[in-house]
Design a protein around this motif. Structure first.
Motif: not given
Length: 521
Positions: A94, A96, A334
């Motif tokens: 998430e 990235r 995340e």
């Protein structure tokens, strides 16, 4: 001397394997399956040219499959068409950006080094430790019936206790965090805890051994899908003499003078047997098929145990290509701790957003979907709670289940850059904890079996023999050695070891090779 008879309850892979091994031991075996088809959790579903595996989809621990096939007089090469996957899997994290493609061996080391300078060397050390831990588990724990403590008192094992105890005392997430800084790398090393029905924050760090399987040995796929694995085990069982009856739910295990004497089916028929092996969910076996005084694991025992996660399954037939997804794709949130707290914490709920797993077998195997289409299997770990409801075909499931599936599809679309995914779906089926409870009698609707925490692993896990009823034995993901297709094969072997009085910690010796007993059809 009369022929020994055995009834096996359940025709999942553990039941089929037990039937095959017992037949080769000289038993006349009848397998009773409540459903219309065999396979259990490792089933298949077909519609409009799509073929979905409805359960396991990672072929790991290949030596366990090979050992079982050799016990049955054949080998994996004869029975299966296995291909290595490259990459082993893809990871979307998430927030990235571009995904990471994870491969085994030096490619994994290079990936870790590219993401985090210095992590390549640390991964090599980590994987060496994982290899040692896996060899210890395979040689000392997985094939032990724990009928005695002799395996645990082996001097070679006792010498390793100073290194072993810290791995049992701290969770996997802490073990990984001490070695790697990048959250994506931590998640790659922590996610195998989900294979064990647990969380990296709950599973002991001894289970870092799982990274030896995907990052060192690599990941394979049986062409034709995982139904070919259960079909091979079934084929070998029937070739050995086992008889399999479907649509045959068992209502009661019959006993006399403290010993199993057979079973009564739901239709009233009774089958006598010298041995009963239940591979049904252990909670169902103990609380529904036995009387109160016959239960080794009564309801009070279960109140102190954890079932592992439930699962929301979404099977999708999709028009057009999906190059954004590998054969195996993982989506990691995340805030990973929050994700697992939603599943295992005090206020269970479906995580939003959710970490999830996506299988696209059509990336490797064109037989799983019609030309011009793709096959997707989406698994979202959720709390084990049948109250979530049941799924269905073409939005025919309970509203809460279908709404959760819509959210999963939208998240997959957004994170992986497949903007029109929902519009391209031509086949859709969902399943949820209510289905696992109703169709598989799974305790609390769990997707896998008892969670692998320290106190639900190895000698602390339910054993393969009833302590209250002689001649009643157990196999499957609820009991020793644990969750997953390889473990279920080993659990069937543990039944045979018990019957032989074999208290060794290792596998049964393989017979000399003869002409193959089966062969792909």
């Amino acid at each position: 001397m009369s022929e020994r008879t055995a009834v096996v309850i359940g025709a999942g892979i553990a039941g089929l394997a037990a039937a095959g091994l017992l037949s080769r031991e000289g038993h006349r075996v009848t397998v009773l399956e409540a459903r219309a088809e065999t396979g259990g959790r490792a089933g298949t579903w077909e519609r409009d040219g799509f073929r979905f595996d409805t359960g396991p989809s990672w072929y790991l621990m290949p030596e366990v499959f090979e050992h079982f096939f050799r016990l049955m007089g054949t080998d994996a090469e004869t029975e299966l068409d296995l291909v290595p996957l490259a990459p082993a899997y893809r990871v979307y994290a998430e927030g990235r950006g571009d995904p990471l493609d994870v491969a085994a061996g030096r490619a994994a080391t290079a990936l870790f080094e590219r993401v985090e300078p210095g992590a390549g060397a640390r991964l090599e050390s980590y994987l060496e430790s994982a290899r040692e831990a896996y060899e210890l588990a395979a040689g000392r724990f997985l094939y032990d019936t724990y009928a005695s403590a002799s395996g645990l008192l082996d001097p070679a094992l006792l010498r390793r206790l100073p290194r072993l105890l810290p791995l049992l005392a701290r969770p996997l997430a802490s073990h990984v965090r001490r070695r790697f800084a990048d959250e994506r790398l931590r998640q790659i090393l922590g996610y195998p805890a989900v294979f064990l029905g647990s969380s990296p924050y709950r599973a002991p760090s001894l289970y870092h051994l799982m990274s030896h399987l995907d990052l060192a040995e690599g990941v394979r796929y049986p062409m034709g899908g995982f139904g070919t694995v259960t079909a091979a085990v079934e084929r070998l069982a029937t070739a050995a003499g086992a008889r399999i009856e479907t649509d045959a739910p068992v209502a009661r295990i019959l006993t006399a003078n403290g010993a199993a004497r057979g079973v009564r089916l739901a239709d009233g028929r009774e089958l006598a047997a010298d041995l009963v092996v239940s591979t049904a969910d252990l909670h169902h076996t103990e609380t529904a098929l036995l009387g109160e005084g016959e239960r080794t694991y009564p309801e009070s025992w279960w109140r102190r145990r954890g079932p592992g996660p439930g699962a929301l399954l979404v099977m999708l037939g999709v028009r057009g290509a999906l190059p954004q997804l590998a054969h195996h794709t993982l989506l990691f949130t995340e805030d990973w701790r929050e994700n697992f707290d939603a599943i295992f914490g005090r206020a269970p709920r479906i995580p939003r957003p959710a970490s999830m797993y996506v299988c696209r077998p059509s990336a490797t195997d064109p037989s799983t979907s019609p030309p011009g289409h793709e096959n997707l299997f989406v698994l979202v770990p959720v709390p084990a709670d049948p109250a979530m409801g049941r799924g269905g075909v073409d939005r025919g499931g309970d509203p809460a289940v279908e709404a959760a599936a819509d959210l999963a599809i939208a998240q997959l679309s957004r994170w992986c850059g497949i903007d029109d995914l929902a519009e391209r779906v031509v086949v859709r089926r969902t399943a949820a904890p209510g289905d696992f409870a109703a169709d598989l009698r799974a305790w609390r609707g769990g997707a896998l079996g008892l969670e692998h925490t320290l106190l639900q692993s190895a000698m602390f896990r339910p054993g393969n023999a009833s302590r209250k009823v002689a001649g009643l034995m157990y196999a499957g993901g609820s009991v020793l050695p644990g969750i997953g297709l390889p473990m279920c094969l080993i659990s069937a072997e543990l039944v045979v070891k018990r019957l032989r009085g074999d208290r060794s910690a290792g596998p049964i010796a393989e017979p000399p090779r003869t002409e193959a007993a089966g062969g792909r059809r």
